[in-house]
Design an enzyme around this catalytic site. Structure first.
Site, PDB file in Angstrom:
ATOM      1  N   HIS A   1     -13.589-104.092 -21.844  1.00 22.51           N
ATOM      2  CA  HIS A   1     -13.963-102.168 -21.910  1.00 22.51           C
ATOM      3  C   HIS A   1     -12.614-101.832 -22.132  1.00 22.51           C
ATOM      4  O   HIS A   1     -11.758-101.562 -21.779  1.00 22.51           O
ATOM      5  CB  HIS A   1     -13.870-101.898 -20.549  1.00 22.51           C
ATOM      6  CG  HIS A   1     -15.057-100.725 -20.338  1.00 22.51           C
ATOM      7  ND1 HIS A   1     -14.398 -99.835 -21.488  1.00 22.51           N
ATOM      8  CD2 HIS A   1     -15.204 -99.963 -19.676  1.00 22.51           C
ATOM      9  CE1 HIS A   1     -15.352 -98.682 -21.268  1.00 22.51           C
ATOM     10  NE2 HIS A   1     -15.347 -98.252 -19.611  1.00 22.51           N
TER      11      HIS A   1
ATOM     12  N   THR B   1     -22.354 -97.934 -14.342  1.00 25.66           N
ATOM     13  CA  THR B   1     -21.818 -98.339 -13.355  1.00 25.66           C
ATOM     14  C   THR B   1     -22.820 -97.176 -12.432  1.00 25.66           C
ATOM     15  O   THR B   1     -23.578 -96.451 -12.803  1.00 25.66           O
ATOM     16  CB  THR B   1     -20.855 -97.460 -13.264  1.00 25.66           C
ATOM     17  OG1 THR B   1     -19.655 -98.016 -13.808  1.00 25.66           O
ATOM     18  CG2 THR B   1     -20.087 -96.868 -11.707  1.00 25.66           C
TER      19      THR B   1
ATOM     20  N   ALA C   1     -13.057 -98.795 -24.311  1.00 25.43           N
ATOM     21  CA  ALA C   1     -13.973 -97.679 -24.506  1.00 25.43           C
ATOM     22  C   ALA C   1     -13.429 -96.480 -23.568  1.00 25.43           C
ATOM     23  O   ALA C   1     -12.642 -97.231 -22.542  1.00 25.43           O
ATOM     24  CB  ALA C   1     -15.023 -97.643 -25.062  1.00 25.43           C
ATOM     25  N   ASN C   2     -13.704 -95.454 -23.738  1.00 22.95           N
ATOM     26  CA  ASN C   2     -13.869 -94.756 -21.999  1.00 22.95           C
ATOM     27  C   ASN C   2     -13.042 -93.769 -21.939  1.00 22.95           C
ATOM     28  O   ASN C   2     -12.816 -93.032 -20.339  1.00 22.95           O
ATOM     29  CB  ASN C   2     -15.568 -94.809 -21.662  1.00 22.95           C
ATOM     30  CG  ASN C   2     -16.660 -94.660 -22.886  1.00 22.95           C
ATOM     31  OD1 ASN C   2     -16.877 -94.612 -23.827  1.00 22.95           O
ATOM     32  ND2 ASN C   2     -17.792 -95.418 -21.737  1.00 22.95           N
TER      33      ASN C   2
ATOM     34  N   TYR D   1     -10.175 -95.431 -20.398  1.00 24.66           N
ATOM     35  CA  TYR D   1     -10.117 -96.117 -19.478  1.00 24.66           C
ATOM     36  C   TYR D   1      -8.229 -97.177 -20.189  1.00 24.66           C
ATOM     37  O   TYR D   1      -7.499 -96.422 -21.313  1.00 24.66           O
ATOM     38  CB  TYR D   1     -10.460 -97.076 -19.164  1.00 24.66           C
ATOM     39  CG  TYR D   1     -11.234 -96.653 -18.845  1.00 24.66           C
ATOM     40  CD1 TYR D   1     -13.419 -96.354 -18.794  1.00 24.66           C
ATOM     41  CD2 TYR D   1     -11.856 -95.709 -17.284  1.00 24.66           C
ATOM     42  CE1 TYR D   1     -14.290 -95.203 -17.946  1.00 24.66           C
ATOM     43  CE2 TYR D   1     -12.750 -95.005 -16.852  1.00 24.66           C
ATOM     44  CZ  TYR D   1     -14.076 -94.994 -17.333  1.00 24.66           C
ATOM     45  OH  TYR D   1     -14.917 -93.839 -16.936  1.00 24.66           O
TER      46      TYR D   1
ATOM     47  N   ASN E   1     -13.045 -88.670 -19.768  1.00 25.09           N
ATOM     48  CA  ASN E   1     -11.516 -88.951 -19.229  1.00 25.09           C
ATOM     49  C   ASN E   1     -10.243 -88.448 -19.738  1.00 25.09           C
ATOM     50  O   ASN E   1      -9.042 -88.708 -19.767  1.00 25.09           O
ATOM     51  CB  ASN E   1     -11.583 -90.444 -19.090  1.00 25.09           C
ATOM     52  CG  ASN E   1     -12.760 -90.593 -17.989  1.00 25.09           C
ATOM     53  OD1 ASN E   1     -12.991 -90.160 -16.441  1.00 25.09           O
ATOM     54  ND2 ASN E   1     -13.192 -92.148 -18.573  1.00 25.09           N
TER      55      ASN E   1
HETATM   56  C1  LIG Z   1     -17.873 -96.929 -16.762  1.00 25.16           C
HETATM   57  C2  LIG Z   1     -17.858 -95.896 -17.023  1.00 25.16           C
HETATM   58  C3  LIG Z   1     -17.319 -95.789 -18.525  1.00 25.16           C
HETATM   59  O1  LIG Z   1     -17.259 -96.425 -18.854  1.00 25.16           O
HETATM   60  O2  LIG Z   1     -17.451 -94.517 -18.585  1.00 25.16           O
HETATM   61  C4  LIG Z   1     -18.396 -94.824 -16.025  1.00 25.16           C
HETATM   62  C5  LIG Z   1     -18.459 -95.197 -14.936  1.00 25.16           C
HETATM   63  C6  LIG Z   1     -18.374 -93.860 -13.721  1.00 25.16           C
HETATM   64  C7  LIG Z   1     -19.790 -93.345 -14.349  1.00 25.16           C
HETATM   65  C8  LIG Z   1     -19.643 -93.192 -15.722  1.00 25.16           C
HETATM   66  C9  LIG Z   1     -19.285 -94.050 -16.851  1.00 25.16           C
END
Ligand SMILES: C=C(C(=O)O)c1ccccc1
Length: 362
Positions: free
Chosen positions: A176, A25, A178-179, A181, A236
């Site tokens: 996506h 990003t 992962a992370n 979301y 997150n």
């Molecule tokens: C798309 C991101 C991710 O996968 O964590 C992301 C978005 C904003 C800042 C950092 C990472």
């Protein structure tokens, strides 16, 4: 020449080397035009990095409420599809390949970013997450739990994103997953408290991810569909009581579908690699598609991972931000520019297209 620099095929996608540009990003899409990519600066940024065997685009949201950060591009409107075309054209002209990372942030958002709409998630569990909007730092609010009809609509949005990616000239998609979301929020029991067929058991919590995968396969074929997973990341405010159970089941189901690749964040995203809870070596052995390894790799680790058979390719994030010609530098074992986090998400060309390549290094 190390195997890291030799060609291979990932699903239907032939790549010239096994150095992958990770999804990054950068918050430099044109918000006023409707979260449209494709400015000269955007085209130059991707063109400069087209030495990668495969580029995974920055996260691109599949709907307006799938947005969680300022100025991230979308892939749901015709204007956005038109915006991506010069980028994918430039990447192909330079001999590289590029897939679109199709993204929905779920609860990691704020009405300031979604046009005033309450963010959505599998359950109404407020994240301990700060959103950065034009009003500054704001707390992400409690999200609205998606109804089963809503879920069908969101799956259709990912399917549209996959169709639009091919229309825009991408070679495929990375879902996506992962992370922390939306897809990850369904997978993990820290965020998924549903009592219907999308919650509770491992099979139920993986259902949404697999419906998204099946929709993308139906739209563009398994050979052009990959997914990013981060079984043990805490990003997150995400957590699960038994990552091996849910992600082990998901890997076996993905294997049955013959998708092109799984892109694994090994450990905590951008942080410690030795986070317990998931057996990546087991996943590598079990999944017959391509295994793309990510998270804190340097040159020696990447060469070792590919030559030992641990990975088919290695994705670099921060190193690609600061080194447009990363593949050349890795081949020569040349010094690397140091990335500057202050300009990762800033508007404008500084820290985006002005890192020097070896040819014109000072
Ligand atoms: C798309 C991101 C991710 O996968 O964590 C992301 C978005 C904003 C800042 C950092 C990472």
């Amino acid at each position: 020449l190390s195997k890291l620099f030799q060609p291979t095929r990932i699903g239907d996608i032939e790549i010239a080397n096994r150095v992958v540009m990770a999804p990054l990003t950068r918050s430099r899409a044109d918000e006023a035009a409707g979260d449209v990519p494709g400015s000269e600066m955007n085209i130059e940024y991707y063109r400069q990095r087209s030495n990668a065997g495969l580029i995974i685009s920055e996260g691109t949201q599949v709907s307006p409420i799938g947005k969680g950060y300022m100025a991230t591009p979308g892939i749901y409107s015709d204007a956005q599809v038109e915006g991506w075309k010069p980028i994918t054209r430039a990447v192909h002209e330079a001999g590289s390949k590029i897939v679109a990372q199709i993204w929905h942030v779920g609860r990691v958002s704020h009405p300031d970013l979604t046009g005033g709409v309450q963010p959505v998630a599998p359950s109404a569990v407020k994240p301990n997450v700060t959103a950065y909007t034009h009003n500054g730092k704001v707390d992400a609010p409690e999200p609205r739990a998606l109804s089963s009809d809503d879920i069908k609509q969101v799956v259709a949005e990912y399917r549209r994103g996959a169709a639009n990616a091919i229309r825009a000239g991408f070679d495929g998609v990375e879902i996506h997953g992962a992370n922390g979301y939306l897809i990850d929020q369904f997978l993990r029991d820290g965020t998924n408290k549903r009592t219907d067929v999308y919650g509770g058991s491992v099979e139920n919590r993986a259902r949404f991810a697999l419906e998204v995968v099946d929709a993308c396969i139906a739209e563009i074929g398994a050979g052009r569909v990959g997914i990013r997973l981060s079984p043990v990341t805490p990003s997150n405010d995400i957590s699960d009581s038994n990552p091996q159970a849910v992600f082990g089941y998901l890997v076996e189901e993905l294997n049955k579908r013959g998708i092109a690749f799984i892109h694994f964040v090994e450990g905590a995203t951008g942080g410690a690699r030795d986070v317990p809870g998931f057996d990546f070596a087991w996943a590598r052995k079990t999944f017959k598609g391509a295994y793309i390894a990510n998270n804190g790799y340097d040159r020696a680790m990447a060469i070792q991972a590919v030559e030992s058979g641990h990975a088919d390719a290695v994705a670099f994030g921060r190193l690609f931000i600061a080194n447009p010609d990363l593949v050349q530098r890795l081949k020569k074992n040349a010094p690397l520019n140091v990335p500057d986090p202050k300009t990762f998400y800033a508007p404008g060309p500084v820290g985006y297209i002005d890192y020097p390549a070896l040819g014109n290094a000072a």
